[in-house]
Design a protein around this motif. Structure first.
Motif, mmCIF file in Angstrom:
data_model
loop_
_atom_site.group_PDB
_atom_site.id
_atom_site.type_symbol
_atom_site.label_atom_id
_atom_site.label_comp_id
_atom_site.label_asym_id
_atom_site.label_seq_id
_atom_site.Cartn_x
_atom_site.Cartn_y
_atom_site.Cartn_z
ATOM 1 N N TYR A 23 0.644 -1.118 0.074
ATOM 2 C CA TYR A 23 0.035 0.050 0.122
ATOM 3 C C TYR A 23 0.776 1.210 0.021
ATOM 4 C CZ TYR A 23 -3.709 -2.996 0.966
ATOM 5 O OH TYR A 23 -4.729 -3.917 1.000
ATOM 6 N N ASP A 24 2.202 1.242 -0.072
ATOM 7 C CA ASP A 24 3.193 2.423 -0.091
ATOM 8 C C ASP A 24 3.096 2.946 -1.445
ATOM 9 O OD1 ASP A 24 3.657 1.783 2.490
ATOM 10 O OD2 ASP A 24 5.412 0.922 2.064
ATOM 11 N N TYR A 25 3.265 4.060 -1.450
ATOM 12 C CA TYR A 25 3.387 4.865 -2.574
ATOM 13 C C TYR A 25 4.705 4.388 -3.498
ATOM 14 C CZ TYR A 25 -0.604 7.821 -1.627
ATOM 15 O OH TYR A 25 -1.810 8.159 -1.095
ATOM 16 N N SER A 26 4.521 4.389 -4.751
ATOM 17 C CA SER A 26 5.905 4.050 -5.512
ATOM 18 C C SER A 26 5.950 5.118 -6.456
ATOM 19 C CB SER A 26 5.666 2.545 -6.263
ATOM 20 O OG SER A 26 6.419 2.456 -7.372
ATOM 21 N N LEU A 27 7.192 5.576 -6.389
ATOM 22 C CA LEU A 27 7.848 6.883 -6.996
ATOM 23 C C LEU A 27 8.723 6.454 -8.014
ATOM 24 C CD1 LEU A 27 7.554 9.949 -7.670
ATOM 25 C CD2 LEU A 27 9.486 10.255 -5.855
ATOM 26 N N SER A 28 8.739 6.709 -9.365
ATOM 27 C CA SER A 28 9.809 6.307 -10.394
ATOM 28 C C SER A 28 9.923 7.549 -11.369
ATOM 29 C CB SER A 28 9.540 5.104 -11.177
ATOM 30 O OG SER A 28 8.113 5.399 -11.735
ATOM 31 N N ASN A 61 -1.461 1.041 -4.836
ATOM 32 C CA ASN A 61 -2.257 -0.168 -4.827
ATOM 33 C C ASN A 61 -3.474 0.144 -3.763
ATOM 34 O OD1 ASN A 61 -0.814 -1.551 -6.876
ATOM 35 N ND2 ASN A 61 0.420 -2.300 -5.102
ATOM 36 N N PHE A 62 -4.728 -0.346 -4.301
ATOM 37 C CA PHE A 62 -5.530 -0.283 -3.324
ATOM 38 C C PHE A 62 -6.143 -1.567 -2.882
ATOM 39 C CE2 PHE A 62 -6.336 3.193 -6.283
ATOM 40 C CZ PHE A 62 -6.185 4.352 -5.406
ATOM 41 N N PHE A 63 -6.822 -1.791 -1.719
ATOM 42 C CA PHE A 63 -7.037 -2.992 -1.141
ATOM 43 C C PHE A 63 -8.158 -3.715 -2.222
ATOM 44 C CE2 PHE A 63 -10.315 -0.163 0.346
ATOM 45 C CZ PHE A 63 -11.655 -0.975 0.460
ATOM 46 N N THR A 64 -8.740 -3.066 -2.896
ATOM 47 C CA THR A 64 -9.813 -3.743 -3.949
ATOM 48 C C THR A 64 -8.930 -4.813 -5.010
ATOM 49 O OG1 THR A 64 -9.913 -1.776 -5.274
ATOM 50 C CG2 THR A 64 -11.446 -2.033 -3.329
ATOM 51 N N GLY A 65 -7.834 -4.392 -5.214
ATOM 52 C CA GLY A 65 -6.804 -5.240 -6.266
ATOM 53 C C GLY A 65 -6.767 -4.104 -7.430
ATOM 54 N N GLY A 66 -7.196 -2.974 -7.358
ATOM 55 C CA GLY A 66 -6.950 -1.606 -8.134
ATOM 56 C C GLY A 66 -5.732 -1.009 -7.921
ATOM 57 N N ASP A 67 -5.267 -0.013 -8.816
ATOM 58 C CA ASP A 67 -4.084 0.725 -8.613
ATOM 59 C C ASP A 67 -4.439 2.079 -9.254
ATOM 60 O OD1 ASP A 67 -2.689 0.910 -11.346
ATOM 61 O OD2 ASP A 67 -2.692 -1.380 -10.742
ATOM 62 N N ALA A 68 -3.678 3.095 -9.039
ATOM 63 C CA ALA A 68 -3.738 4.443 -9.602
ATOM 64 C C ALA A 68 -2.568 4.878 -9.760
ATOM 65 C CB ALA A 68 -4.570 5.474 -8.627
ATOM 66 N N THR A 69 -2.359 5.255 -11.043
ATOM 67 C CA THR A 69 -0.997 5.950 -11.441
ATOM 68 C C THR A 69 -1.066 7.556 -11.947
ATOM 69 O OG1 THR A 69 -0.117 3.677 -12.031
ATOM 70 C CG2 THR A 69 1.139 5.572 -12.866
ATOM 71 N N THR A 97 -4.232 7.303 -14.355
ATOM 72 C CA THR A 97 -4.507 5.949 -14.808
ATOM 73 C C THR A 97 -5.062 5.186 -13.553
ATOM 74 O OG1 THR A 97 -2.953 5.880 -16.698
ATOM 75 C CG2 THR A 97 -3.932 3.754 -15.949
ATOM 76 N N LEU A 98 -6.445 4.891 -13.622
ATOM 77 C CA LEU A 98 -7.219 3.924 -12.692
ATOM 78 C C LEU A 98 -7.141 2.685 -13.298
ATOM 79 C CD1 LEU A 98 -9.633 6.581 -11.389
ATOM 80 C CD2 LEU A 98 -7.472 5.781 -10.273
ATOM 81 N N ASN A 99 -6.906 1.574 -12.708
ATOM 82 C CA ASN A 99 -7.008 0.169 -13.051
ATOM 83 C C ASN A 99 -7.752 -0.604 -11.944
ATOM 84 O OD1 ASN A 99 -6.657 -2.417 -14.266
ATOM 85 N ND2 ASN A 99 -4.622 -2.493 -13.710
ATOM 86 N N GLN A 100 -8.820 -1.300 -12.248
ATOM 87 C CA GLN A 100 -9.526 -1.913 -11.322
ATOM 88 C C GLN A 100 -9.845 -3.304 -11.990
ATOM 89 O OE1 GLN A 100 -10.297 -1.574 -7.832
ATOM 90 N NE2 GLN A 100 -10.706 -3.779 -8.266
ATOM 91 N N TYR A 106 -9.543 -9.400 -8.016
ATOM 92 C CA TYR A 106 -10.461 -8.624 -7.197
ATOM 93 C C TYR A 106 -10.565 -8.929 -5.710
ATOM 94 C CZ TYR A 106 -14.352 -5.855 -5.676
ATOM 95 O OH TYR A 106 -15.178 -5.050 -4.988
ATOM 96 N N GLY A 107 -10.436 -8.040 -4.900
ATOM 97 C CA GLY A 107 -10.728 -8.536 -3.361
ATOM 98 C C GLY A 107 -9.726 -8.081 -2.756
#
Length: 195
Positions: A23-28, A61-69, A97-100, A106-107
């Motif tokens: 759940y940490d932020y990732s910077l690149s 990353n999100f707990f639902t399995g999705g992520d945002a960039t 970008t939102l990916n779910q 999922y979950g």
């Protein structure tokens, strides 16, 4: 052994904390330089161009399995070509970008699988550590009781030896007086030797 089990517990605890890193932020970031030269192949003269581009992105990353960039990129290009209208030219881009996933992946249980495994490993190592401490305490208590028992046996043996020596002295006196036969001294000496 107890110290090793304590280290195993600390390692399992650190692994659990590390698993929450999903759940940490990732910077690149990236940066590119390109340079190219074209030879003259027709009535137009050859050209040279240079370009630089770079970007930064932040992902979570999100707990639902999705992520945002969230990504930001910028580029600059220079050219001495006769057809270049803007020189140098700049461009930039900001993208969210939102990916779910809807089915696969999922979950919360899927996302936190490693957290669940590490949490269970920590519980197991805690129980193993507790069992090791209990076994060590039982072993120390058993050895202490063995020591007390050996000490008591030594005290009884010393008392028994003293009594056998006293009996030998009494028998010697009785033999000198004539109230006991000499065989009683041999038996008393034998009792002293056995003690």
């Amino acid at each position: 052994n107890v110290q090793l089990m304590a280290l195993n517990t600390q390692d399992a605890s650190a692994s659990l904390k590390g698993a929450f890193g999903i759940y940490d932020y990732s910077l690149s970031s990236d940066f590119n330089l390109n340079s190219s030269k074209y030879r003259k192949t027709s009535s137009f003269r050859g050209s040279e161009s240079d370009s630089r581009d770079g970007g930064v992105s932040l992902r979570r990353n999100f707990f639902t399995g999705g992520d945002a960039t969230l990504a930001f990129s910028i580029d600059e290009s220079e050219s001495n070509a006769e057809t270049a209208t803007l020189n140098p030219s700049y461009g930039n881009n900001l993208t969210l970008t939102l990916n779910q996933p809807l089915l696969k992946g999922y979950g919360r249980n899927i996302v936190e699988r490693q957290i669940i495994v590490n949490r269970n490993n920590l519980k197991v190592t805690d129980k193993e550590f507790e069992a090791q401490i209990i076994n060590t305490l039982v072993d120390v208590k058993r050895k202490y009781l063995d020591l007390v028992s050996a000490y008591d046996a030594l005290v009884v043996a010393k008392d028994s030896l003293q009594l056998a020596i006293q009996q030998l002295e009494i028998n010697k006196v009785k033999v000198r007086v004539g109230t006991l036969p000499e065989i009683e001294i041999v038996q008393a000496e034998q009792q002293v030797a056995q003690r």
